[in-house]
Scaffold this motif. Structure first.
Motif, PDB file in Angstrom:
ATOM      1  N   ARG A  46       0.568  -1.380  12.257  1.00  0.00           N
ATOM      2  CA  ARG A  46       0.244  -0.029  11.781  1.00  0.00           C
ATOM      3  C   ARG A  46       0.243   0.021  10.262  1.00  0.00           C
ATOM      4  NH1 ARG A  46       0.851   4.526  15.566  1.00  0.00           N
ATOM      5  NH2 ARG A  46       1.052   5.856  13.725  1.00  0.00           N
ATOM      6  N   THR A  47       1.202  -0.666   9.647  1.00  0.00           N
ATOM      7  CA  THR A  47       1.259  -0.679   8.187  1.00  0.00           C
ATOM      8  C   THR A  47       0.036  -1.362   7.600  1.00  0.00           C
ATOM      9  OG1 THR A  47       3.677  -0.670   8.240  1.00  0.00           O
ATOM     10  CG2 THR A  47       2.622  -1.389   6.195  1.00  0.00           C
ATOM     11  N   ALA A  48      -0.369  -2.485   8.210  1.00  0.00           N
ATOM     12  CA  ALA A  48      -1.548  -3.211   7.719  1.00  0.00           C
ATOM     13  C   ALA A  48      -2.809  -2.372   7.883  1.00  0.00           C
ATOM     14  CB  ALA A  48      -1.691  -4.536   8.460  1.00  0.00           C
ATOM     15  N   VAL A  49      -2.925  -1.691   9.021  1.00  0.00           N
ATOM     16  CA  VAL A  49      -4.091  -0.826   9.243  1.00  0.00           C
ATOM     17  C   VAL A  49      -4.093   0.311   8.231  1.00  0.00           C
ATOM     18  CG1 VAL A  49      -5.140   0.812  10.842  1.00  0.00           C
ATOM     19  CG2 VAL A  49      -4.340  -1.408  11.676  1.00  0.00           C
ATOM     20  N   ALA A  50      -2.916   0.916   8.004  1.00  0.00           N
ATOM     21  CA  ALA A  50      -2.828   1.991   7.027  1.00  0.00           C
ATOM     22  C   ALA A  50      -3.215   1.511   5.641  1.00  0.00           C
ATOM     23  CB  ALA A  50      -1.413   2.569   7.006  1.00  0.00           C
ATOM     24  N   ARG A  51      -2.720   0.347   5.250  1.00  0.00           N
ATOM     25  CA  ARG A  51      -3.058  -0.186   3.929  1.00  0.00           C
ATOM     26  C   ARG A  51      -4.566  -0.366   3.798  1.00  0.00           C
ATOM     27  NH1 ARG A  51      -0.154  -3.138   0.070  1.00  0.00           N
ATOM     28  NH2 ARG A  51       1.617  -3.257   1.492  1.00  0.00           N
ATOM     29  N   ARG A  52      -5.174  -0.925   4.832  1.00  0.00           N
ATOM     30  CA  ARG A  52      -6.617  -1.165   4.779  1.00  0.00           C
ATOM     31  C   ARG A  52      -7.385   0.154   4.685  1.00  0.00           C
ATOM     32  NH1 ARG A  52     -10.010  -5.363   6.547  1.00  0.00           N
ATOM     33  NH2 ARG A  52     -12.129  -4.840   5.881  1.00  0.00           N
ATOM     34  N   LEU A  53      -6.991   1.147   5.508  1.00  0.00           N
ATOM     35  CA  LEU A  53      -7.696   2.426   5.487  1.00  0.00           C
ATOM     36  C   LEU A  53      -7.498   3.151   4.163  1.00  0.00           C
ATOM     37  CD1 LEU A  53      -6.962   3.785   9.081  1.00  0.00           C
ATOM     38  CD2 LEU A  53      -9.157   2.971   8.202  1.00  0.00           C
ATOM     39  N   VAL A  54      -6.260   3.137   3.654  1.00  0.00           N
ATOM     40  CA  VAL A  54      -5.973   3.829   2.400  1.00  0.00           C
ATOM     41  C   VAL A  54      -6.732   3.187   1.247  1.00  0.00           C
ATOM     42  CG1 VAL A  54      -4.166   4.307   0.701  1.00  0.00           C
ATOM     43  CG2 VAL A  54      -3.749   4.748   3.125  1.00  0.00           C
ATOM     44  N   PRO A  92       4.381   0.167  -3.373  1.00  0.00           N
ATOM     45  CA  PRO A  92       3.227   0.163  -2.460  1.00  0.00           C
ATOM     46  C   PRO A  92       3.602  -0.104  -1.013  1.00  0.00           C
ATOM     47  CG  PRO A  92       2.736  -1.067  -4.463  1.00  0.00           C
ATOM     48  CD  PRO A  92       4.193  -0.767  -4.495  1.00  0.00           C
ATOM     49  N   ASP A  93       4.576  -0.998  -0.780  1.00  0.00           N
ATOM     50  CA  ASP A  93       4.938  -1.315   0.602  1.00  0.00           C
ATOM     51  C   ASP A  93       5.479  -0.094   1.329  1.00  0.00           C
ATOM     52  OD1 ASP A  93       4.147  -3.921   0.250  1.00  0.00           O
ATOM     53  OD2 ASP A  93       6.151  -4.669  -0.225  1.00  0.00           O
ATOM     54  N   ALA A  94       6.421   0.645   0.685  1.00  0.00           N
ATOM     55  CA  ALA A  94       6.972   1.840   1.319  1.00  0.00           C
ATOM     56  C   ALA A  94       5.888   2.909   1.487  1.00  0.00           C
ATOM     57  CB  ALA A  94       8.134   2.381   0.493  1.00  0.00           C
ATOM     58  N   PHE A  95       5.025   3.052   0.501  1.00  0.00           N
ATOM     59  CA  PHE A  95       3.930   4.029   0.543  1.00  0.00           C
ATOM     60  C   PHE A  95       3.063   3.804   1.773  1.00  0.00           C
ATOM     61  CE2 PHE A  95      -0.522   4.987  -0.670  1.00  0.00           C
ATOM     62  CZ  PHE A  95      -0.423   6.334  -0.994  1.00  0.00           C
ATOM     63  N   HIS A  96       2.622   2.566   1.988  1.00  0.00           N
ATOM     64  CA  HIS A  96       1.737   2.282   3.113  1.00  0.00           C
ATOM     65  C   HIS A  96       2.494   2.329   4.441  1.00  0.00           C
ATOM     66  CE1 HIS A  96      -0.709   0.368  -0.194  1.00  0.00           C
ATOM     67  NE2 HIS A  96      -1.569   1.188   0.368  1.00  0.00           N
TER      68      HIS A  96
END
Length: 466
Positions: A46-54, A92-96
């Protein structure tokens, strides 16, 4: 004063490691702010998907993103373009991770935690508000239910729930609201004449005059004058009731906020109008009687869609023959309202539990179903953006006073984000605010009174003052 628990906060902190504070920032209190102090447990996927979308979404917007790796200019802009606002990621890690777990709730909580900042918060949020429908690719909209949270049933605006929801916002502290509102304590959009051409802090007298201009127009719409029996649903701190009584009206005003009740009664007495104004702790559903005029200012947003029929039915039931209803309401586009109607948002979690901003279509439909017809409809969205800028400027300038009342640094960032996000909504025209005149279907009198000198030239659909 003892710091109250935050609106919507769970009773126990989330499990997990409590991270250290960011350099130069105090740590969030994990008992008071459990979902801010501890980033959520989100899966790596989920974090990786969020990072990619953001990254994909922000990369297409006129924003500059700065992180440990430096600034990334907006597309088609040079890195030195000062007109492009900058969003700076401190963690950035906590943000995503927060966005991956909680979507836009996580976005707001990340700001509260100090994990990101902006050189111009309103400008950054305005860009996001203008492109809100483009942030998630259209093919993924069908999976929205897997991403967002549903509103808690405890936030429903039943008679008991409504009182608790009002308590969680309006009973925070009268002293807090006095720090950033105008001296008349009006907590709704003003009407400026004209709108300030530059971003300046207005003198108290001019800000109060703008709020009185709003109140006077509503009272004119309602036909308020000597002998008018006027009901106000949603007292605030009493300024409209005082102004109506000064015209010679007999005013009954009801509220669910105990803090507002006490101060409004005191202000009415100090104005020498206690014989003309009655302030009561009462739900609108329990009001009885018939009134020549009913006025309600930015109250419907707290009613909840489930209870809109009750609200408009009460307005119609309480209206005497030939009477008028004057409303001021924040609105949003109908499709956006439908998309957010059951969604638990950052605003509903931390600021206005149980609330929902209606669309103009919803207002027209619900009022018609109750036997009311909209006779006049005027928008002032740009005026609300300016009102919010005035509030935010005052709030940020009084940090020490907010601290002295017992509100901590996380609360200050929460309140700043709330005011900035609201201002961005109006600047992007994602939100609007409207003054409405409603009458019963069988009403036969002239529909709109002649404008007074206080608001001459301010009517019309554009919402722009002349």
């Amino acid at each position: 004063m003892t710091l109250p628990p935050p609106p919507g906060a769970p009773s126990a902190a989330r499990p997990g490691r409590l991270p250290g504070p960011l350099p130069g920032r105090p740590a969030a209190d994990p008992d008071r702010w459990p979902d801010v102090a501890r980033p959520p447990r989100a899966s790596a996927l989920r974090t990786a998907v969020a990072r990619r979308l953001v990254e994909r979404a922000l990369g297409r917007l006129p924003l500059r993103i700065r992180s440990g790796a430096g600034a990334v200019p907006a597309p088609g802009r040079s890195g030195a373009d000062d007109a492009v606002p900058t969003l700076t990621l401190h963690d950035p890690d906590a943000f995503h991770r927060r966005i991956g777990a909680d979507g836009l709730i996580g976005f707001g909580e990340s700001y509260m935690a100090g994990e990101w900042d902006a050189d111009d918060l309103v400008a950054v949020l305005t860009v996001l508000a203008r492109h809100v429908d483009e942030l998630v690719p259209a093919p993924l909209h069908r999976f929205r239910g897997l991403w967002v949270r549903r509103r808690p049933r405890a936030d429903r605006n039943t008679p008991d729930g409504a009182r608790e929801n009002i308590h969680r916002h309006y009973d925070l502290s009268n002293e807090l609201f006095a720090l950033f509102l105008d001296p008349g304590l009006s907590y709704s959009s003003a009407i400026f004449d004209p709108l300030p051409a530059e971003p300046v802090l207005l003198p108290d007298a001019r800000f109060t005059a703008a709020q009185h201009r709003k109140i006077d127009r509503l009272l004119d719409l309602a036909g308020t004058g000597p002998g008018t029996a006027l009901l106000e649903i949603g007292t605030g701190w009493g300024e409209l009731a005082i102004r109506a009584a000064a015209r010679g009206a007999r005013v009954r005003t009801v509220t669910l906020s105990e803090e507002q009740l006490v101060l409004a009664r005191r202000r009415v007495a100090q104005a020498g109008l206690a014989d003309r104004v009655s302030v009561e702790l009462l739900d609108y559903r329990d009001v009885r009687g018939r009134y020549d005029a009913v006025v309600s200012v930015e109250m419907i947003e707290a009613v909840g869609a489930e209870f809109w029929p009750d609200y408009f039915t009460a307005l119609r039931r309480l209206l005497a023959p030939g009477g008028r209803v004057a409303l001021q309401a924040i609105t949003m586009p109908h499709e956006r309202m439908l998309a957010t109607a059951r969604t638990h948002t950052w605003i509903s979690k931390y600021v206005f539990p149980g609330g929902l901003i209606p669309s103009p279509d919803a207002l027209a439909r619900e009022s018609a179903a109750a036997g009311l017809r909209i006779r006049d409809d005027t928008g002032y969205g740009d005026h609300y953006a300016e009102t919010l800028r005035q509030w935010r400027t005052r709030f940020l300038a009084r940090e020490a006073a907010v601290d002295a009342l017992g509100f901590d640094h996380v609360f200050r960032r929460m309140w700043e984000f709330y005011l900035a996000w609201s201002e961005a909504g109006f600047r992007s025209h994602y939100l609007d605010v409207r003054q409405l005149l409603l009458t019963a279907d069988d009403h036969r009198e002239p529909t709109v009174p002649a404008p007074t000198a206080a608001h001459a030239g301010q009517t019309g659909q554009s919402g722009e003052a002349t």
